[in-house]
Design an enzyme around this catalytic site. Sequence first.
Site: not given
Length: 346
Positions: A50-51, A237, A89, A248, A196
């Site tokens: 992720r990220g 993102d 995603r 986030k 996270q």
Amino acid sequence: MEEKIFTVRLAQDGRAVEILDQTLLPNRIQYLRLETAEQLYEAIYELRVRGAPAIGVCAGFGMYVLAQQITGDFLPEFRRLGEYLVSSRPTAVNLSHAVDRMLSCAERHISCDREQLLTALKAECTAICDEDKAMCRAISEYGLTLVKDGDGILTHCNAGALAAVEYGTGLGTLLLGRERGYEFHVFSDETRPLLQGARLTSFELNHAGIDVTLICDSAASMLMKQGRIQACFVGCDRVAANGDTANKIGTRSVAVNAKYHGIPFYVFCPSSTIDFNCKSGGDIVIEERSGDEIKSKFFAQPTAEPEVKCWNPAFDVTDAELITAIITERGIVRYPYTDSLKKLFG
Ligand code: MRU
């Protein structure tokens, strides 16, 4: 000496993507070998990798791994696999950016023989990975010009090496600064609901020897009022052409709070995260995830009854005017971003 962990890489035999399973951190270090489209999709969807930058690098390597398995008409099947991975995603643009690069590469080499085509695809995914490392390093150098030794820094989510390949974006400055002898005091928002900040940022900074204190997301405002935060550092993102930034969930609250307290709020952003096709934040698709992540995922027992409704957007959009500066690999840009981003990236 501690073994250096890695986030994502192409397996030595080139037949799989290897990732660190981040859902097990900080309790277990376990790597996974992803060989099929379904395994790649699942690993991205479940946030094992992720990220935004790491997802992009994983998708690039993944497309190369899958390309080797295609036996029929190459391009239609390659495109279908790309669409499938992108659907895992929706918010982090690095994913579609990497897949698009692999598709364009295949289109350019489709008339070559199979070996040449695969060689070109391998070079392309390796370049995506190498460019990510270089971008994170350059971003971190620019970031260091914005802070001084001893500063208190608030972070949200995880934008470190675990979210990229090396250094990361939002945490890169702190990791590079540490190598150069800076002593930062980092406050890591735990980052509900997937934690996270607790599971990844505090783990990563702790292992890098950086002073890190874990806080509940709701404690950040009080820390700011007490004067213990000199800057807020977050990753992103997707950044729209006007500078509106998806990151986030909870990032926007940090930015609003920072504005109120007169604290600079910095977004660290590789160019692969800028989406000039999105005019503003309203065009960014926000991923919504299962309510179970709020109620039960990281709890020994459920914290709400099964029938209780949940709303679980994974990201929010921070309005451009709340962002003090966006730090990219080409330099630092400031509001109004429509002009400054266009100037920097043409
Ligand atoms: O849902 P995640 O863990 O993939 O969300 C990650 C973030 O929001 C990061 O801040 C962002 O991807 C930038 S990472 C350099």
